[in-house]
Design an enzyme around this catalytic site. Structure first.
Site, PDB file in Angstrom:
ATOM      1  N   ASN A   9       0.886  -1.173   0.000  1.00 30.05           N
ATOM      2  CA  ASN A   9       0.000   0.000   0.000  1.00 30.05           C
ATOM      3  C   ASN A   9       0.916   1.213   0.000  1.00 30.05           C
ATOM      4  OD1 ASN A   9      -1.691   2.116   0.515  1.00 30.05           O
ATOM      5  ND2 ASN A   9      -2.332   1.425   2.548  1.00 30.05           N
ATOM      6  N   LYS A  11       0.206   4.218  -0.153  1.00 33.72           N
ATOM      7  CA  LYS A  11      -0.371   5.424   0.469  1.00 33.72           C
ATOM      8  C   LYS A  11      -0.090   6.623  -0.458  1.00 33.72           C
ATOM      9  CE  LYS A  11      -0.059   3.175   4.883  1.00 33.72           C
ATOM     10  NZ  LYS A  11       0.057   3.250   6.343  1.00 33.72           N
ATOM     11  N   HIS A  94      -9.457   1.274   5.120  1.00 36.68           N
ATOM     12  CA  HIS A  94      -8.159   1.469   5.780  1.00 36.68           C
ATOM     13  C   HIS A  94      -8.356   2.379   6.996  1.00 36.68           C
ATOM     14  CE1 HIS A  94      -4.027   2.581   6.569  1.00 36.68           C
ATOM     15  NE2 HIS A  94      -3.677   1.503   5.881  1.00 36.68           N
ATOM     16  N   GLU A  96      -6.716   4.730   8.094  1.00 35.31           N
ATOM     17  CA  GLU A  96      -6.511   6.162   7.824  1.00 35.31           C
ATOM     18  C   GLU A  96      -7.769   6.769   7.224  1.00 35.31           C
ATOM     19  OE1 GLU A  96      -2.872   5.650   5.606  1.00 35.31           O
ATOM     20  OE2 GLU A  96      -1.903   4.955   7.446  1.00 35.31           O
ATOM     21  N   GLU A 166      -5.261  -4.918  10.535  1.00 34.31           N
ATOM     22  CA  GLU A 166      -4.243  -3.886  10.737  1.00 34.31           C
ATOM     23  C   GLU A 166      -4.506  -3.168  12.058  1.00 34.31           C
ATOM     24  OE1 GLU A 166      -2.334  -2.724   6.654  1.00 34.31           O
ATOM     25  OE2 GLU A 166      -3.815  -1.235   7.278  1.00 34.31           O
ATOM     26  N   GLY A 172       2.712   2.216  10.820  1.00 27.14           N
ATOM     27  CA  GLY A 172       3.658   3.322  10.664  1.00 27.14           C
ATOM     28  C   GLY A 172       4.371   3.691  11.952  1.00 27.14           C
ATOM     29  N   SER A 211       3.654  -2.216  10.350  1.00 25.04           N
ATOM     30  CA  SER A 211       5.104  -2.294  10.572  1.00 25.04           C
ATOM     31  C   SER A 211       5.695  -3.656  10.219  1.00 25.04           C
ATOM     32  CB  SER A 211       5.445  -1.897  12.014  1.00 25.04           C
ATOM     33  OG  SER A 211       5.039  -0.554  12.256  1.00 25.04           O
TER      34      SER A 211
HETATM   35  P1  13P Z   1       3.166   0.308   7.691  1.00 24.44           P
HETATM   36  O1  13P Z   1       3.647  -0.998   7.079  1.00 24.44           O
HETATM   37  O2  13P Z   1       3.912   1.497   7.203  1.00 24.44           O
HETATM   38  O3  13P Z   1       3.062   0.205   9.178  1.00 24.44           O
HETATM   39  O4  13P Z   1       1.651   0.512   7.146  1.00 24.44           O
HETATM   40  C1  13P Z   1       0.753  -0.524   7.225  1.00 24.44           C
HETATM   41  C2  13P Z   1      -0.457  -0.159   6.465  1.00 24.44           C
HETATM   42  O5  13P Z   1      -1.209   0.706   6.854  1.00 24.44           O
HETATM   43  C3  13P Z   1      -0.704  -0.856   5.193  1.00 24.44           C
HETATM   44  O6  13P Z   1      -1.985  -0.601   4.728  1.00 24.44           O
END
Ligand code: 13P
Length: 248
Positions: A9, A11, A94, A96, A166, A172, A211
């Protein structure tokens, strides 16, 4: 036996030049990858990944879409448009999107339904915040997020979907869920689905995200109910991403 799926992803990262390098690097190292691999990219780069990845072993997808089919929705992108660009996957729900854009369980369920109606595969993200984990309501939260989709589209719809667990506190942050913590929630998700349809539960790909790195992917993906990962930061580096793909 379920095949593992590792999806990047991206982002809101990338540029035409950076993507070109990243995709070249990933393509060059796919030889010994057994897992399914996908990249979910920002909308403006769908044409680029379509051109670059057509005919390769790597699938691609988007990170969001509109719940509407078409019409006066300025700035939105429909499932049919994503289909036009050869997408296979669309991430929905997601954390976010849920946290920063106020997406409710119901809206996520609507988006999941339009993705499937267009013949695309939703990657449905679920997961609890740190507060929710500390309150010991992880299963309640994840169960509620799943129920919204099952109530709208039925358990059979999960035969054409991917679920990504997740935990918000692991995204992150560099703090990865331990393999035991992740496995326990994955087992809960599969058990919940099994209670409704055993065959769907057995075939359901449940990814872990939060992560994931090359250094922890083997142990995470080695858990019985973890079928690969949804990778953020580590998906922006070809070598690191490929090492994670090889763990699958
Ligand atoms: P990270 O791997 O940067 O923690 O992000 C995970 C994520 O949100 C994937 O959709």
């Amino acid at each position: 036996m379920r095949r593992k799926l590792v999806a990047g992803n991206w982002k809101m990262h990338g540029s035409l030049a950076e993507n070109e390098n990243l995709l070249n690097g990933i393509l060059a190292g796919m030889g010994n990858v057994k897992a399914g691999v996908a990249v979910c990219v920002p909308f403006p780069y769908l044409a680029q990944v379509q051109a670059k990845l057509a005919g390769s072993a790597i699938a691609w997808g988007a990170q969001n879409l509109s719940q509407h089919a078409k019409g006066a929705y300025t700035g939105e992108v429909s499932a049919a448009m994503l289909k036009d660009f050869g997408c296979r996957y669309v991430i929905v729900g997601h954390s976010e999107r849920r946290a920063l854009y106020g997406e409710s369980d119901e809206l996520v369920a609507d988006k999941y339904a339009v993705v499937q109606a267009a013949g695309l595969i939703p990657i449905l993200c679920v997961g609890e915040t740190l507060n929710e984990r500390e309150e010991c309501i992880t299963e309640q939260v994840v169960g509620r997020q799943l129920d919204a989709v099952i109530n709208k589209s039925g358990v059979a719809s999960l035969a054409n979907a991917v679920v990504a667990y997740e935990p918000v506190w692991a995204i992150g942050t560099g703090v990865t869920a331990t393999p035991d913590q992740a496995q326990s929630v994955h087992a809960f998700i599969r058990g919940k689905v099994r209670g409704l349809d055993a065959a769907v539960a057995d075939g359901l790909i449940i990814q872990y995200g939060g992560s994931v790195k090359a250094s922890n992917a083997v142990e995470l993906f080695g858990q019985p109910d973890i079928d690969g990962g949804l990778i953020g930061g580590a998906a922006l580096n070809a070598e690191e991403f490929l090492a994670i793909c090889r763990a699958g």
